[in-house]
Design an enzyme around this catalytic site. Structure first.
Site, PDB file in Angstrom:
ATOM      1  N   CYS A 202     -75.649 -45.706 -59.859  1.00 51.35           N
ATOM      2  CA  CYS A 202     -74.908 -45.830 -58.600  1.00 51.35           C
ATOM      3  C   CYS A 202     -75.663 -45.092 -57.500  1.00 51.35           C
ATOM      4  O   CYS A 202     -75.529 -45.417 -56.332  1.00 51.35           O
ATOM      5  CB  CYS A 202     -73.498 -45.293 -58.762  1.00 51.35           C
TER       6      CYS A 202
ATOM      7  N   GLU B  22     -64.690 -44.285 -58.067  1.00 51.78           N
ATOM      8  CA  GLU B  22     -66.136 -43.987 -57.998  1.00 51.78           C
ATOM      9  C   GLU B  22     -66.852 -45.328 -58.022  1.00 51.78           C
ATOM     10  O   GLU B  22     -67.098 -45.893 -59.088  1.00 51.78           O
ATOM     11  CB  GLU B  22     -66.557 -43.138 -59.211  1.00 51.78           C
TER      12      GLU B  22
HETATM   13  P1  NAD Z   1     -67.683 -53.471 -63.003  1.00 52.64           P
HETATM   14  O1  NAD Z   1     -66.892 -53.246 -61.767  1.00 52.64           O
HETATM   15  O2  NAD Z   1     -68.088 -54.857 -63.329  1.00 52.64           O
HETATM   16  O3  NAD Z   1     -66.880 -52.916 -64.290  1.00 52.64           O
HETATM   17  C1  NAD Z   1     -66.477 -51.574 -64.391  1.00 52.64           C
HETATM   18  C2  NAD Z   1     -65.239 -51.464 -65.261  1.00 52.64           C
HETATM   19  O4  NAD Z   1     -64.128 -52.029 -64.562  1.00 52.64           O
HETATM   20  C3  NAD Z   1     -65.339 -52.236 -66.580  1.00 52.64           C
HETATM   21  O5  NAD Z   1     -64.754 -51.445 -67.588  1.00 52.64           O
HETATM   22  C4  NAD Z   1     -64.530 -53.506 -66.311  1.00 52.64           C
HETATM   23  O6  NAD Z   1     -63.983 -54.077 -67.460  1.00 52.64           O
HETATM   24  C5  NAD Z   1     -63.441 -52.971 -65.389  1.00 52.64           C
HETATM   25  N1  NAD Z   1     -62.850 -53.956 -64.476  1.00 52.64           N
HETATM   26  C6  NAD Z   1     -63.458 -54.985 -63.848  1.00 52.64           C
HETATM   27  N2  NAD Z   1     -62.595 -55.613 -63.033  1.00 52.64           N
HETATM   28  C7  NAD Z   1     -61.404 -54.974 -63.141  1.00 52.64           C
HETATM   29  C8  NAD Z   1     -60.112 -55.152 -62.549  1.00 52.64           C
HETATM   30  N3  NAD Z   1     -59.887 -56.118 -61.666  1.00 52.64           N
HETATM   31  N4  NAD Z   1     -59.125 -54.289 -62.896  1.00 52.64           N
HETATM   32  C9  NAD Z   1     -59.352 -53.274 -63.767  1.00 52.64           C
HETATM   33  N5  NAD Z   1     -60.544 -53.073 -64.377  1.00 52.64           N
HETATM   34  C10 NAD Z   1     -61.559 -53.908 -64.061  1.00 52.64           C
HETATM   35  O7  NAD Z   1     -68.980 -52.517 -62.881  1.00 52.64           O
HETATM   36  P2  NAD Z   1     -70.253 -52.425 -63.832  1.00 52.64           P
HETATM   37  O8  NAD Z   1     -71.112 -53.613 -63.631  1.00 52.64           O
HETATM   38  O9  NAD Z   1     -69.851 -52.042 -65.219  1.00 52.64           O
HETATM   39  O10 NAD Z   1     -70.983 -51.122 -63.214  1.00 52.64           O
HETATM   40  C11 NAD Z   1     -71.825 -51.155 -62.105  1.00 52.64           C
HETATM   41  C12 NAD Z   1     -71.111 -50.687 -60.851  1.00 52.64           C
HETATM   42  O11 NAD Z   1     -70.545 -49.400 -61.049  1.00 52.64           O
HETATM   43  C13 NAD Z   1     -72.054 -50.517 -59.666  1.00 52.64           C
HETATM   44  O12 NAD Z   1     -71.429 -50.991 -58.510  1.00 52.64           O
HETATM   45  C14 NAD Z   1     -72.256 -49.005 -59.581  1.00 52.64           C
HETATM   46  O13 NAD Z   1     -72.645 -48.526 -58.321  1.00 52.64           O
HETATM   47  C15 NAD Z   1     -70.897 -48.521 -59.983  1.00 52.64           C
HETATM   48  N6  NAD Z   1     -70.934 -47.138 -60.449  1.00 52.64           N
HETATM   49  C16 NAD Z   1     -70.442 -46.172 -59.619  1.00 52.64           C
HETATM   50  C17 NAD Z   1     -70.494 -44.844 -60.002  1.00 52.64           C
HETATM   51  C18 NAD Z   1     -69.998 -43.751 -59.100  1.00 52.64           C
HETATM   52  O14 NAD Z   1     -69.804 -42.655 -59.592  1.00 52.64           O
HETATM   53  N7  NAD Z   1     -69.780 -43.995 -57.815  1.00 52.64           N
HETATM   54  C19 NAD Z   1     -71.015 -44.496 -61.252  1.00 52.64           C
HETATM   55  C20 NAD Z   1     -71.486 -45.516 -62.090  1.00 52.64           C
HETATM   56  C21 NAD Z   1     -71.434 -46.837 -61.666  1.00 52.64           C
END
Ligand code: NAD
Length: 508
Positions: free
Chosen positions: A295, A261
């Site tokens: 998102c 997601e």
């Molecule tokens: P992020 O990608 O920085 O982090 C999200 C999670 O992923 C965190 O827990 C982080 O520690 C982990 N993470 C980061 N890199 C990783 C890796 N290489 N391997 C495994 N885990 C890793 O995102 P954010 O800044 O917390 O959230 C914002 C983003 O999330 C935006 O792009 C938003 O659109 C998206 N989002 C999408 C949805 C959806 O349902 N499509 C819902 C909410 C947020």
């Protein structure tokens, strides 16, 4: 806030690892959680290291052996109690979500309500994990399919819906018979601990095996451990497209399942047949709600040329009246961004779009002074652009809205689909032909397509997710539960013969 933290059993230094009933101080570094609301330190968490992680996975494996044998409707009963526990804690948890993440109190409570709703949905579903039956081509044979639990589900979540996304996954996974290991965002660890504390009371009361619900707090390293771990049957990851690419590849390399997601770049199309009284509030809520950190936030607005100037002027006037400040004060419309890195991304995106020819109509300001000490408050911004430059095609997680003009609906739909992301989309029109074209196979290419409502604020009953760089996953309602189970096809022969399929002869 002191009382809220006490109610939710959040201490000044918290254990970052928990296997449902047991929790222990992690052996990793201490993580500080600061509020973007006022910059204050809310609490600290002792993070997990690899040894902690391995212990969590071992406990989860043991718990699965027991949990999968509990009948699904009985698992539903446990989830029903979890829903009640969340109801009791709705006020406090909603306040902590608002304070730690920075969304408005209304949205903080809304997020907890969403968790309660998914519990109710999951309880009903626990009696409906249906499989199909088929007619066999062979006499006195029966065919059917059944759905079995997967095992360990790893949940990696983002900061912007710090608790709801976890519940979308866990409540369904639990009624499906899976056990869950949660790695929340390192930006919102305390709301995660609060959830685990609430769930623990229910697990303890019902004598549920340790490891049905595990929490493991750490940075992306923990996410990488989960992604590469063959013990984890499904990784459900919510976050940026950058993260999803890394997780998706790691999980695919070991033939695991992933549910992704990821980022959105959502648009609203307003045709000449739209009711502007509905358009204006939908656009403003979609673009500035949660300070543009959903998102499903509205990032692009396509306006028919006939009403372009009118809508533009009305939006600019409303933006000037938006009250920006403490999200726990219900008079304010817009709270802070999550941190100063997000503020820098906001500034960079606006500078880039200006270089690409965009004209800033309002906003483009970081607020300072009384009430804005955290340095995380920015003015929602509207930018007029002539084409979808690289900045427009990129998701900037901040309240920046790009306005564009169109002549025909065909052109608007093409523009809407011409970005790498495919999460949410809307059309505003009272014309049935336009609405149906937008919803058709030749219309929006997004996972969510709405008519006369905005791009954000989905209900839990539908399957949630998007196409292309949004990752293709579907969570929450409809038949998203199937992601958390494995399908088995069964053929039973109750005859005295052994006829082969396709009439193949094999005489001995
Ligand atoms: P992020 O990608 O920085 O982090 C999200 C999670 O992923 C965190 O827990 C982080 O520690 C982990 N993470 C980061 N890199 C990783 C890796 N290489 N391997 C495994 N885990 C890793 O995102 P954010 O800044 O917390 O959230 C914002 C983003 O999330 C935006 O792009 C938003 O659109 C998206 N989002 C999408 C949805 C959806 O349902 N499509 C819902 C909410 C947020």
């Amino acid at each position: 806030m002191k009382q809220v933290l006490k109610t939710l059993k959040i201490k000044s230094l918290n254990n970052g690892v928990s296997t449902g009933v047991e929790s222990w101080a992690g052996s990793g570094k201490v993580l500080n959680s600061y509020s973007p609301v006022d910059g204050q330190l809310i609490g600290k968490v002792r993070q997990a290291n690899r040894e902690d992680y391995d212990k969590v996975i071992e406990n989860a494996k043991e718990a699965f052996k027991v949990w999968r044998t509990v009948p699904a409707p009985k698992r539903g009963e446990i989830v029903r109690q979890m829903g009640d526990a969340l109801r009791e804690n709705k006020d406090a948890l909603g306040r902590l979500v608002s304070y730690e993440m920075g969304k408005s109190l209304q949205e903080g409570w809304g997020e907890v309500q969403e968790m309660i709703d998914i519990c109710d949905f999951a309880v009903g579903l626990s009696r409906q994990l249906y499989g199909l039956t088929m007619h066999s081509e062979r006499p006195q044979h029966r065919m059917y399919e059944q759905w079995h639990p997967l095992g360990i589900v790893g949940i990696i979540s983002a900061f912007n819906f710090p608790v709801a996304v976890w519940s979308w996954n866990t409540m369904l996974a639990w009624i499906c018979g899976d056990v869950c290991v949660w790695k929340p965002s390192e930006k919102t660890p305390l709301t995660a601990i609060a959830c685990q504390n609430i769930i623990q009371t229910v697990l303890k009361k019902n004598d549920i095996p340790e490891g049905v619900s595990s929490l493991i707090i750490g940075d992306r390293k923990v996410g990488e451990w989960l992604s590469n771990d063959a013990n984890v049957a499904l990784i459900s990851a919510t976050g940026s497209t950058r993260m999803g690419k890394a997780v998706g590849q790691a999980v695919a390399a070991r033939f695991g399942k992933s549910l992704l997601e990821l980022g959105g770049n959502n648009a609203i199309i307003v045709t000449q047949n739209a009711d502007l009284e509905v358009v204006i509030p939908a656009v403003v809520f979609g673009a500035v709600g949660t300070a543009g950190q959903r998102c499903t936030t509205t990032r692009r607005l396509f306006l028919h040329e006939s009403m372009y100037e009118e809508v533009k002027n009305r939006l600019v006037k409303i933006y000037a009246q938006l009250r920006i400040g403490d999200p726990l004060d219900m008079h304010n419309h817009v709270g802070p961004l999550i941190d100063t890195d997000a503020v820098n991304n906001y500034k960079t995106a606006i500078a880039n779009i200006q270089n690409e020819g965009g004209k800033v109509l309002c906003g483009n300001e970081v607020l300072t002074g009384n009430g804005f000490e955290s340095g995380c408050y920015v003015k929602p911004t509207i930018v007029e652009v002539e084409s979808q430059t690289s900045t427009v095609c990129h998701e900037t997680f901040a309240p920046i809205l790009y306005l564009m003009k169109f002549k025909t609906l065909d052109e608007a739909i093409e523009l809407q689909n011409a970005v790498p992301q495919g999460l949410s989309s809307s059309i505003f029109t009272l014309n049935m032909r336009e609405a149906e074209q937008f919803l058709s196979y030749a219309g929006s290419d997004c996972g969510i397509a709405n008519v006369n409502i905005g791009t954000s604020g989905a209900e839990i009953g539908g399957a949630f997710g998007g196409e292309k760089e949004t990752g293709g996953g579907r969570e929450s309602g409809s038949d998203a539960w199937r992601n958390y189970m494995r399908r088995q096809t069964n053929t039973i022969n109750y005859s005295t013969q052994l006829p082969l399929a396709q009439g193949i002869k094999f005489d001995l």
